[in-house]
Structure formats: structure tokens, C-alpha cells
Design a protein around this motif. Structure first.
Motif, PDB file in Angstrom:
ATOM      1  N   LEU A   1      -5.327  21.231  17.277  1.00 48.33           N
ATOM      2  CA  LEU A   1      -4.693  22.542  17.057  1.00 48.33           C
ATOM      3  C   LEU A   1      -4.969  22.100  15.730  1.00 48.33           C
ATOM      4  CD1 LEU A   1      -1.008  21.602  18.155  1.00 48.33           C
ATOM      5  CD2 LEU A   1      -2.705  23.563  18.478  1.00 48.33           C
ATOM      6  N   THR A   2      -5.194  21.829  14.620  1.00 50.80           N
ATOM      7  CA  THR A   2      -5.713  21.312  13.462  1.00 50.80           C
ATOM      8  C   THR A   2      -7.331  21.506  13.178  1.00 50.80           C
ATOM      9  OG1 THR A   2      -6.253  18.994  13.607  1.00 50.80           O
ATOM     10  CG2 THR A   2      -4.127  19.202  13.255  1.00 50.80           C
ATOM     11  N   HIS A   3      -8.225  21.609  13.842  1.00 45.51           N
ATOM     12  CA  HIS A   3      -9.436  21.896  14.439  1.00 45.51           C
ATOM     13  C   HIS A   3      -8.961  23.775  14.211  1.00 45.51           C
ATOM     14  CE1 HIS A   3     -11.521  18.703  15.124  1.00 45.51           C
ATOM     15  NE2 HIS A   3     -11.089  17.955  14.679  1.00 45.51           N
ATOM     16  N   ARG A   4      -8.224  24.442  15.168  1.00 43.10           N
ATOM     17  CA  ARG A   4      -8.216  26.141  14.693  1.00 43.10           C
ATOM     18  C   ARG A   4      -7.460  26.313  14.032  1.00 43.10           C
ATOM     19  NH1 ARG A   4      -6.067  24.801  20.551  1.00 43.10           N
ATOM     20  NH2 ARG A   4      -4.521  25.668  20.089  1.00 43.10           N
ATOM     21  N   HIS A   5      -6.977  25.172  13.017  1.00 40.90           N
ATOM     22  CA  HIS A   5      -5.991  25.609  12.023  1.00 40.90           C
ATOM     23  C   HIS A   5      -5.948  25.351  10.638  1.00 40.90           C
ATOM     24  CE1 HIS A   5      -4.087  28.967  14.478  1.00 40.90           C
ATOM     25  NE2 HIS A   5      -3.161  27.542  15.233  1.00 40.90           N
ATOM     26  N   ARG A   6      -7.099  24.885  10.184  1.00 41.78           N
ATOM     27  CA  ARG A   6      -7.974  23.737  10.306  1.00 41.78           C
ATOM     28  C   ARG A   6      -7.350  23.893   8.326  1.00 41.78           C
ATOM     29  NH1 ARG A   6     -11.749  19.487   9.253  1.00 41.78           N
ATOM     30  NH2 ARG A   6     -12.780  21.094  11.810  1.00 41.78           N
ATOM     31  N   GLY A   7      -7.402  25.302   7.714  1.00 41.70           N
ATOM     32  CA  GLY A   7      -6.049  25.759   6.620  1.00 41.70           C
ATOM     33  C   GLY A   7      -4.708  24.524   6.155  1.00 41.70           C
ATOM     34  N   THR A   8      -4.192  25.459   7.551  1.00 44.00           N
ATOM     35  CA  THR A   8      -2.820  25.350   8.060  1.00 44.00           C
ATOM     36  C   THR A   8      -2.869  23.180   7.817  1.00 44.00           C
ATOM     37  OG1 THR A   8      -1.849  26.709   9.024  1.00 44.00           O
ATOM     38  CG2 THR A   8      -0.422  24.910   9.131  1.00 44.00           C
ATOM     39  N   ALA A   9      -3.679  22.499   8.580  1.00 48.68           N
ATOM     40  CA  ALA A   9      -3.826  20.803   8.696  1.00 48.68           C
ATOM     41  C   ALA A   9      -2.999  20.598   7.043  1.00 48.68           C
ATOM     42  CB  ALA A   9      -4.605  20.793   9.816  1.00 48.68           C
ATOM     43  N   LEU A  10      -4.789  20.541   6.387  1.00 49.18           N
ATOM     44  CA  LEU A  10      -5.013  20.689   5.474  1.00 49.18           C
ATOM     45  C   LEU A  10      -3.992  20.617   4.153  1.00 49.18           C
ATOM     46  CD1 LEU A  10      -8.639  21.224   4.411  1.00 49.18           C
ATOM     47  CD2 LEU A  10      -8.005  19.153   5.132  1.00 49.18           C
ATOM     48  N   ALA A  11      -3.103  21.841   4.486  1.00 50.50           N
ATOM     49  CA  ALA A  11      -1.806  21.989   3.349  1.00 50.50           C
ATOM     50  C   ALA A  11      -0.775  21.276   3.782  1.00 50.50           C
ATOM     51  CB  ALA A  11      -1.225  23.901   3.420  1.00 50.50           C
ATOM     52  N   ALA A  12      -0.779  20.776   4.866  1.00 54.05           N
ATOM     53  CA  ALA A  12       0.340  19.838   5.924  1.00 54.05           C
ATOM     54  C   ALA A  12      -0.030  18.719   4.678  1.00 54.05           C
ATOM     55  CB  ALA A  12       0.523  20.330   6.488  1.00 54.05           C
ATOM     56  N   ALA A  13      -0.917  18.334   5.499  1.00 56.04           N
ATOM     57  CA  ALA A  13      -1.338  16.758   4.776  1.00 56.04           C
ATOM     58  C   ALA A  13      -1.247  17.118   3.124  1.00 56.04           C
ATOM     59  CB  ALA A  13      -2.855  16.531   5.133  1.00 56.04           C
ATOM     60  N   PHE A  14      -1.787  17.959   2.557  1.00 54.98           N
ATOM     61  CA  PHE A  14      -1.320  17.826   0.901  1.00 54.98           C
ATOM     62  C   PHE A  14       0.229  17.863   0.753  1.00 54.98           C
ATOM     63  CE2 PHE A  14      -0.310  19.862  -3.164  1.00 54.98           C
ATOM     64  CZ  PHE A  14      -1.563  19.229  -4.004  1.00 54.98           C
ATOM     65  N   LEU A  15       0.960  18.595   1.591  1.00 54.37           N
ATOM     66  CA  LEU A  15       2.558  18.592   1.194  1.00 54.37           C
ATOM     67  C   LEU A  15       2.976  17.793   1.404  1.00 54.37           C
ATOM     68  CD1 LEU A  15       3.467  22.155   2.017  1.00 54.37           C
ATOM     69  CD2 LEU A  15       3.095  21.208  -0.431  1.00 54.37           C
ATOM     70  N   ALA A  16       2.312  16.955   2.569  1.00 53.54           N
ATOM     71  CA  ALA A  16       3.228  16.070   3.307  1.00 53.54           C
ATOM     72  C   ALA A  16       3.095  14.653   2.336  1.00 53.54           C
ATOM     73  CB  ALA A  16       2.640  15.314   3.969  1.00 53.54           C
ATOM     74  N   ALA A  17       1.020  14.158   1.378  1.00 53.02           N
ATOM     75  CA  ALA A  17       1.499  12.791   0.647  1.00 53.02           C
ATOM     76  C   ALA A  17       2.053  13.391  -0.872  1.00 53.02           C
ATOM     77  CB  ALA A  17       0.189  12.935   0.588  1.00 53.02           C
ATOM     78  N   THR A  18       1.782  14.443  -1.077  1.00 53.21           N
ATOM     79  CA  THR A  18       3.266  15.027  -2.391  1.00 53.21           C
ATOM     80  C   THR A  18       4.441  14.774  -2.668  1.00 53.21           C
ATOM     81  OG1 THR A  18       1.176  16.929  -2.382  1.00 53.21           O
ATOM     82  CG2 THR A  18       3.850  16.753  -4.551  1.00 53.21           C
ATOM     83  N   ALA A  19       5.337  14.691  -0.789  1.00 53.63           N
ATOM     84  CA  ALA A  19       6.896  15.014  -0.624  1.00 53.63           C
ATOM     85  C   ALA A  19       6.516  13.026  -1.317  1.00 53.63           C
ATOM     86  CB  ALA A  19       7.068  15.190   0.674  1.00 53.63           C
ATOM     87  N   PHE A  20       5.981  11.734  -1.053  1.00 55.18           N
ATOM     88  CA  PHE A  20       6.594  10.249  -1.161  1.00 55.18           C
ATOM     89  C   PHE A  20       6.694  10.045  -2.252  1.00 55.18           C
ATOM     90  CE2 PHE A  20       5.153   6.444  -2.003  1.00 55.18           C
ATOM     91  CZ  PHE A  20       5.779   5.944  -0.873  1.00 55.18           C
ATOM     92  N   PRO A  21       6.376  10.354  -3.265  1.00 55.77           N
ATOM     93  CA  PRO A  21       6.809  10.043  -5.034  1.00 55.77           C
ATOM     94  C   PRO A  21       8.488  10.102  -4.689  1.00 55.77           C
ATOM     95  CG  PRO A  21       5.374  10.993  -5.107  1.00 55.77           C
ATOM     96  CD  PRO A  21       4.992  11.094  -3.692  1.00 55.77           C
ATOM     97  N   PHE A  22       8.343  11.810  -4.286  1.00 57.00           N
ATOM     98  CA  PHE A  22      10.180  11.754  -3.851  1.00 57.00           C
ATOM     99  C   PHE A  22      10.866  11.128  -3.397  1.00 57.00           C
ATOM    100  CE2 PHE A  22       7.401  15.444  -5.716  1.00 57.00           C
ATOM    101  CZ  PHE A  22       8.140  15.737  -6.462  1.00 57.00           C
ATOM    102  N   THR A  23      10.723  10.378  -2.539  1.00 47.39           N
ATOM    103  CA  THR A  23      11.288   9.439  -1.488  1.00 47.39           C
ATOM    104  C   THR A  23      11.628   8.712  -1.886  1.00 47.39           C
ATOM    105  OG1 THR A  23      10.187   8.867   0.111  1.00 47.39           O
ATOM    106  CG2 THR A  23      10.411  10.553   0.309  1.00 47.39           C
ATOM    107  N   GLN A  24      11.388   8.108  -3.373  1.00 45.08           N
ATOM    108  CA  GLN A  24      11.223   6.450  -3.779  1.00 45.08           C
ATOM    109  C   GLN A  24      12.188   6.464  -5.041  1.00 45.08           C
ATOM    110  OE1 GLN A  24       9.447   4.380  -2.223  1.00 45.08           O
ATOM    111  NE2 GLN A  24       9.904   6.016  -1.124  1.00 45.08           N
ATOM    112  N   ASP A  25      13.043   6.139  -5.024  1.00 40.60           N
ATOM    113  CA  ASP A  25      13.649   5.721  -6.264  1.00 40.60           C
ATOM    114  C   ASP A  25      12.959   4.624  -6.907  1.00 40.60           C
ATOM    115  OD1 ASP A  25      15.692   6.808  -4.647  1.00 40.60           O
ATOM    116  OD2 ASP A  25      16.449   5.324  -3.845  1.00 40.60           O
ATOM    117  N   THR A  26      12.017   4.010  -7.294  1.00 38.95           N
ATOM    118  CA  THR A  26      11.868   3.597  -7.993  1.00 38.95           C
ATOM    119  C   THR A  26      10.258   3.080  -8.196  1.00 38.95           C
ATOM    120  OG1 THR A  26      11.833   0.518  -6.389  1.00 38.95           O
ATOM    121  CG2 THR A  26      13.902   1.800  -7.558  1.00 38.95           C
TER     122      THR A  26
END
Length: 605
Positions: free
Chosen positions: A233-258
């Protein structure tokens, strides 16, 4: 007259229906026991004393039990569950059951050791251990999915057959495009949830239990064929996969309090970025560089000298973009200077020279102290008090609110490293897919053949060396601001803490040489695990060596290999001889004589 074919059996002599029922029942019972108290005191990390609310390692056991239950019930053809096991059911179910049992047994053992004996276990703990063992017994009795010839008879052969999975069967129904995009997004959201839970887990026993389940659950999903489906699926929709990976990684600090774990996250990204740069040199071009961390140090020192530190001998204060370019340019220049005279060497000789360069850099930084050399780097004291970055009035050293969510200072640097990592990923992808990237791969596979085909080996090897050095310099610039100091001891060949050349090379090999996601995964594992298992610091290098030996024995192509490496290390072991029933033919379709000159046509009788 027909003869009945003997059916293969599992590792334990159980009827197939009994094994399936035992596995599913045991997994369901194990999940139920996580709602009971496993110990009477809250002194054990995670507070496993509550009824009806699983906590700590109980949640890990619950996850493993539910995964085992889903995989086991998919074998019965229940509607909506067959998609879980497109490549087979026995191997993933057995691995999931083993992971659940390992986590549960480890938890009960840790309770007994830390609290002073089995007397500290509540009945719920004993029930959890018994039901997890029952689940594993049932899974060991499952027959293999794919028949083998000859039928396995010894326990080792049966275990190997049970853990063997075939290729995923074709999907019976194609998902709509929107559903495929949603599946990719959900997969990265689940990965973020699993990573966040693991990094927030208490150090010590809770994290080890988490690692045990992850180490067996991921292979279970791979044997089930789900990871292959997701990769497709990620090979067929490479743009979506990269965008989802980028957003998931970006969301990490918003889950941390310290800042405790956002600092680990920022360092993981720095380590991963440098590993990607090394992947250009080692993975694509096939050059063994043992002093690569020196280029990270060049970038860090160059940035420290021009970023306004009061201890800087230059007394300059460049804006961040200029400091970033300075660090990259300095590393690029050193890469060309070191590579030009040395890249005519090959193999071990090149490795020895690069190892020497790494040590020369560290010693030179020690000697530029005003006593044994010019006063530039302050010697062993390094360049401290590097000021926090400030871009367009945004001070990275202060907490901020983004979308109403508080972000700690190291969270700011984490988000900055996300952008730097995205830039390095873009450069790596474009370089690997270009004509130059294909030439690098040709040099890596067979340099003599590549030169014979007209490839300028020296120029392209030097280009790979320079590009890898520049990418390390980018990461070194941010690294200097994150740790606010640059000292020679940060940039060694080997040491207890990454980044160092040995760990960087191990991250590339562990993840998978020449791939994009492999070094990222390898760097994350090699940085996160030592940070969470700090109590094993005295044995860290020993455990690290054992892990590398096991990796070379069990999966030499790395955790996420490319197709070429997978075929190289896991071929079919068939000799390159023609099929007797289908002899090779010549240009005119007539059979050829493979023993004659150039396969001459056979004489007709």
C-alpha cells in the motif's frame, strides 16, 4: 488405488481442532486475568494491585493476548478476520502466543525477585501465568500452514515448519482508494501509539516486558503477511505514506508533558539523520567508513564557533541558517580533503584510513587548546554555553504553546529536527533513485564490472563521501545547539553512548543497508534501548555485541532489507542448471547442448 497422505503435525501431538480451541480459549482467559490483581503491593512499577483496570505490564499482556486471540480465530474463517492472516495462521499465532507468555512470565518473575518471593503474587498472577502457558501449549500444537516434503519428524524440523510462512495470498477484493489511504494513516497512528507507550514506560522491568512483546509481535505480523500488505500500500501511495509518517512523527512532542522523552526523541532524530548520511557511503556506495562520527564533530564545532558562544575563539554570531550552511560546508570540505587521497583504497585499507581520520580529529580538537596548539577549541573543555536558537523571534530554549498545547524547550528542537530529517530523507531518496545512485549501487556490487562499463569509480565514490559528510554536518549543527556544548569526547569511535562511529555503522547494518527506513529504525532502537536500560550500562557493550552476532546469524540482511539483499541472503539454494524436463532452446527454438560451445544446437537424429 490411492494412498492417504500423512498430514503434518505441530510441535506437540495435539489434534488440530483441539490446538485451535486451546489457543483461542487460553488467549481469551489470559486477557481476562489482566483485570485481576497480580500482586498485593504497589511497590512494583505500574501498580498491578487493581481489579478491573489493567495497568503497567498488564496492559502489555492484554495486548499480546488480544493479538493472539485475533490471529487464532482467523483460522476458523470468521467473517471479517481472514484478512488478518493472508500469508498463514500458525506462524503468527505461535509467535504472538510466545510473546504473551514471555511477557507474562517475565512480569511474574520480576515481581518475585523485586518484592522478595512468590508469596507476593496474588491469585490473579498465578492465573495469568497458567493461562498464558496454556495458550502457548495450544499454539505449539497447531499444524503448519504449508506442507513440506519430506514431512518433518524431529522437534526442530516441526518448529521450523510451524514458523514458516508463505507468500501472502492475493486480496479477494480490492479496497477503495479512500480506504487504502485510511489504512496507511491508521497504521502510522498505531505505530505512534506503540512508540509513545514504550518511551513513556518506566525504565527497568516494565520496558523489558514491553520489548519482549514487541520483539515477537512484529515478526508475528510479518509472518501473517500484514506488513507485506502494508508495504504494498505504501508503495502504491508513496505520497500519503510520507505525509502520514511526517505527521505521526510531528505529533510525538504533543503527547509529552515534560522534556524527559522529547530530548530522547530529538537525539534519536539526530542519530538517525547521521545514520542516513552514513547509509549513502556504506549502503549505496559500499565504502566502509569507520570514522564517520568525525564529520558530525566537524559540523558541531563549526556551528559552535559561529553561533555566539562566549567561549568561541572567533567571536561570531551567525543566524541559524548561516550556521547550518557553515557546518554542512565545513564537513563537505573535510569530506573532499580526506576522500580525495584515500578513496583510491578499497576494503579494509579504506576502513583503517577512515578510522585513523576519526581519531586524528578527536586528538586535534584536544590539542587546539592554546598550549599544545592554537587556542581554537579550548581542548578537553570544548566550546560550552552555545546559546539557544532563535528563528524569526521564536526562541527554542523557552516553552511555547502550539495549537493550545504546551511544548517544552526540547520539543522545539525535536520539531526542528523533524524538518532537518525530512530534508535529509528527500536528499537520500533523490540521490538513490538518480543515475548517480544507480552508479553507486553498481560500484557497491562489483566495482570492476562498473568501471568496465564506463563508470568513473573514483569520482562517484568521492561524491558519495562528500554528500555523506555534508549530511552529517547538518545534523552536527543542530546537535551542538541541543547539547549546548561541543567537546572532543562526544565524537569517539566507540563508547557507551551514541552517537559514535561504531553505533552509527551498527544502526545502518541493523536497519538494512541501502534502504531509507532501515537506518531510521536501527538508530531509534540503538539510542532508545540504552537510554531506557541505563541500569545495564556496565554490560551494554557486551549485550550489544551479542545482539550483533545474533543478527548476523538470523537476519544478516537487516531488519528492513531491500529486495536485492533479501534475495541474496535467502535464495532458493537451487543450482543454476536447466530443468531436465524443459531444456534451454536456441534462437530458433531448437534445444541446445549446454556442454557445447556457447550452447550450440543439438544435432537432429
Amino acid at each position: 488405488m490411492t494412498t492417504a497422505t500423512a498430514q503434518p503435525k505441530g510441535l506437540l501431538p495435539l489434534p488440530a481442532r483441539t490446538a485451535h480451541l486451546t489457543t483461542a480459549t487460553g488467549a481469551l482467559a489470559t486477557a481476562a486475568t489482566t483485570g485481576l490483581a497480580w500482586t498485593w503491593t504497589s511497590d512494583f512499577p505500574g501498580d498491578l494491585t487493581s481489579y478491573g483496570s489493567p495497568a503497567g505490564l498488564q496492559l502489555v499482556t492484554l495486548t499480546g493476548a488480544l493479538l493472539t486471540l485475533l490471529l487464532a480465530t482467523s483460522a476458523h474463517g470468521l467473517p471479517g478476520l481472514r484478512w488478518l492472516t493472508p500469508a498463514g495462521r500458525t506462524a503468527p499465532t505461535l509467535l504472538a502466543a510466545l510473546g504473551t507468555f514471555a511477557t507474562t512470565a517475565f512480569t511474574l518473575t520480576a515481581i518475585a525477585i523485586q518484592l522478595g518471593g512468590l508469596v507476593n503474587l496474588e491469585p490473579g498472577g498465578y492465573l495469568a501465568g497458567a493461562t498464558a502457558l496454556l495458550t502457548l501449549i495450544g499454539a505449539l500444537g497447531l499444524p503448519p500452514d504449508h506442507p513440506t516434503d519430506p514431512i518433518p519428524t524431529t522437534p526442530r524440523q516441526r518448529l521450523t515448519a510451524a514458523l514458516t510462512a508463505g507468500p501472502p495470498r492475493p486480496a479477494t477484493r480490492q479496497l477503495p482508494t479512500w480506504a487504502e489511504h485510511l489504512t496507511i494513516t491508521a497504521a502510522f497512528a498505531a505505530a505512534l501509539l506503540a512508540f509513545t507507550y514504550g518511551i513513556d514506560t518506566d525504565d527497568g522491568a516494565p520496558f523489558i516486558g514491553y520489548l519482549l512483546l514487541v520483539a515477537l509481535a512484529v515478526p508475528a505480523l510479518h509472518r501473517a503477511g500484514l506488513l507485506a500488505r502494508l508495504t504494498d500500500l505504501t508503495h502504491r501511495h508513496r505520497g500519503t505514506a510520507l505525509a502520514a509518517a511526517f505527521l505521526a512523527a510531528t505529533a510525538f512532542p504533543f503527547t509529552q508533558d515534560t522534556d524527559q522523552y522529547t530530548l530522547i526523541g530529538a537525539n534519536i532524530l539526530i542519530f538517525a539523520t547521521v545514520a542516513l548520511g552514513l547509509n549513502v557511503v556504506v549502503g549505496l556506495a559500499g565504502l566502509l567508513d569507520l570514522g564517520y562520527v568525525a564529520f558530525l564533530g566537524v559540523g558541531a564545532y563549526a556551528a559552535a564557533l559561529v553561533s555566539g558562544s562566549p567561549e568561541s575563539a572567533l567571536g561570531l554570531h551567525f543566524p541559524f541558517w548561516a550556521a547550518l550552511l557553515t557546518g554542512a560546508a565545513a564537513s563537505l570540505a573535510f569530506g573532499v580533503l580526506i576522500g580525495a587521497p584515500t578513496l583510491r583504497l578499497r576494503g579494509d585499507y579504506l576502513a583503517i584510513v577512515t578510522l585513523g581520520f576519526g581519531e586524528i580529529f578527536r586528538i586535534a580538537m584536544l590539542n587546539l587548546n592554546g598550549t599544545t596548539g592554537p587556542d581554537i577549541t579550548n581542548g578537553a573543555m570544548g566550546i560550552p554555553n552555545i546559546p539557544n536558537l532563535e528563528i524569526l523571534g521564536f526562541n527554542f530554549g523557552e516553552p511555547h504553546h502550539i495549537l493550545g498545547i504546551p511544548i517544552a524547550p526540547y520539543g522545539n528542537y525535536y520539531l526542528l529536527m523533524i524538518l532537518v530529517t525530512a530534508l535529509v530523507v528527500l536528499v537520500f531518496r533523490r540521490a538513490a533513485a538518480s543515475r548517480i545512485g544507480r552508479a553507486w549501487i553498481a560500484i557497491r556490487e562489483d566495482e570492476t564490472a562498473a568501471v568496465a562499463m564506463g563508470i568513473n569509480s573514483f569520482r562517484l565514490r568521492l561524491l558519495a563521501f562528500a554528500l555523506g559528510a555534508a549530511l552529517a554536518g547538518l545534523a552536527g549543527t543542530v546537535h551542538a545547539h541541543v547539547v549546548t556544548t561541543a567537546t572532543p569526547e562526544q565524537f569517539q569511535f566507540a563508547g557507551p553512548q551514541p552517537p559514535n562511529s561504531a553505533f552509527l555503522l551498527a544502526a545502518v547494518i541493523l536497519g538494512g543497508m541501502g534502504t531509507l527506513s532501515g537506518p531510521l529504525v536501527g538508530a531509534a532502537l540503538l539510542f532508545l534501548i540504552p537510554a531506557k536500560l541505563d541500569f545495564l550500562q556496565d554490560y551494554q557493550l557486551l549485550l550489544f555485541g551479542i545482539a550483533l552476532v545474533l543478527l548476523m546469524r538470523l537476519r544478516p540482511e537487516g531488519l528492513i532489507p531491500d529486495r536485492r539483499k533479501r534475495l541474496e541472503f535467502h535464495d532458493t539454494d537451487r543450482p543454476d542448471t536447466p530443468d531436465p524436463g524443459n531444456p534451454p532452446t536456441g534462437l530458433n527454438g531448437s534445444p541446445t547442448d549446454p556442454t557445447g560451445p556457447l550452447g550450440t544446437a543439438q544435432a537432429k537424429g
